[in-house]
Design a protein around this motif. Sequence first.
Motif, PDB file in Angstrom:
ATOM      1  N   GLY A 269       0.949  -1.252   0.174  1.00 51.54           N
ATOM      2  CA  GLY A 269      -0.121  -0.001  -0.031  1.00 51.54           C
ATOM      3  C   GLY A 269       0.807   1.195   0.097  1.00 51.54           C
ATOM      4  O   GLY A 269       0.549   2.082  -0.815  1.00 51.54           O
ATOM      5  N   GLN A 270       1.851   1.284   0.811  1.00 52.55           N
ATOM      6  CA  GLN A 270       2.978   2.318   0.922  1.00 52.55           C
ATOM      7  C   GLN A 270       3.573   2.557  -0.615  1.00 52.55           C
ATOM      8  O   GLN A 270       3.584   3.705  -1.050  1.00 52.55           O
ATOM      9  CB  GLN A 270       3.887   2.133   2.003  1.00 52.55           C
ATOM     10  N   ILE A 271       4.051   1.509  -1.084  1.00 51.41           N
ATOM     11  CA  ILE A 271       4.725   1.610  -2.309  1.00 51.41           C
ATOM     12  C   ILE A 271       3.687   1.976  -3.447  1.00 51.41           C
ATOM     13  O   ILE A 271       4.298   3.058  -4.269  1.00 51.41           O
ATOM     14  CB  ILE A 271       5.071   0.267  -2.791  1.00 51.41           C
ATOM     15  N   SER A 272       2.313   1.790  -3.411  1.00 45.00           N
ATOM     16  CA  SER A 272       1.407   1.881  -4.479  1.00 45.00           C
ATOM     17  C   SER A 272       1.298   3.651  -4.218  1.00 45.00           C
ATOM     18  O   SER A 272       1.160   4.311  -5.217  1.00 45.00           O
ATOM     19  CB  SER A 272       0.215   1.421  -4.317  1.00 45.00           C
ATOM     20  N   LEU A 273       1.128   4.149  -3.054  1.00 45.93           N
ATOM     21  CA  LEU A 273       0.788   5.677  -2.926  1.00 45.93           C
ATOM     22  C   LEU A 273       1.963   6.340  -2.984  1.00 45.93           C
ATOM     23  O   LEU A 273       1.734   7.415  -4.086  1.00 45.93           O
ATOM     24  CB  LEU A 273       0.562   5.498  -1.323  1.00 45.93           C
ATOM     25  N   ILE A 274       3.085   6.023  -2.710  1.00 47.81           N
ATOM     26  CA  ILE A 274       4.457   6.736  -3.132  1.00 47.81           C
ATOM     27  C   ILE A 274       4.679   6.841  -4.535  1.00 47.81           C
ATOM     28  O   ILE A 274       4.987   7.746  -5.170  1.00 47.81           O
ATOM     29  CB  ILE A 274       5.664   5.950  -2.359  1.00 47.81           C
ATOM     30  N   LYS A 275       4.275   5.657  -5.234  1.00 47.86           N
ATOM     31  CA  LYS A 275       4.515   5.791  -6.853  1.00 47.86           C
ATOM     32  C   LYS A 275       3.493   6.571  -7.233  1.00 47.86           C
ATOM     33  O   LYS A 275       3.565   7.651  -8.346  1.00 47.86           O
ATOM     34  CB  LYS A 275       4.377   4.269  -7.453  1.00 47.86           C
ATOM     35  N   LYS A 276       2.031   6.656  -6.816  1.00 50.43           N
ATOM     36  CA  LYS A 276       1.339   7.681  -7.357  1.00 50.43           C
ATOM     37  C   LYS A 276       1.783   9.254  -7.218  1.00 50.43           C
ATOM     38  O   LYS A 276       1.640   9.965  -8.036  1.00 50.43           O
ATOM     39  CB  LYS A 276      -0.119   7.376  -6.608  1.00 50.43           C
TER      40      LYS A 276
END
Length: 157
Positions: free
Chosen positions: A144-151
């Motif tokens: 979830g963190q990776i997905s948000l950071i990538k966004k």
Amino acid sequence: MERRIFLADRLREVFLNGRWIANTNYQEQLLYTTWEQAIFKISNLNSIAALTYHINYYLEGLLMAFEHGKLEISDKYSFDIPPIRSKADWNELVDRLLKNAATFADSIAQFEENLFDQPFIDKKYGSYLRNIEGVIEHSYYHLGQISLIKKFILQSE
């Protein structure tokens, strides 16, 4: 369904091919992340590369524990990522994570059913089941963190 198959499938889902819980997985997120995006820092958040290293650190450590019966990893080293200075460095880290994830899931699929209720290495660590469920939950948290950071990164490009 046997627990070993159920848990192995859950691990493959979060790491390799699933979309049910998070609508994505590590492989999908990381294979389409450039090394520059992976090391990009947003404020005091961990980078995608640091989170990838962190999750792989635990997978490698648990795989070694399965093999040798000793848990030799420590939380204090779980973010000690070596520098990522190139596409090759990033690809090596991603490849290691995905290989370890597949090996981890395959290992779980081979466990005897009674092993899940046994203490993991030492009683203080709880059971094998508790630790494997912990890996799944911990992995989703950081996915979830990776997905948000990538966004955030993609919006700033």
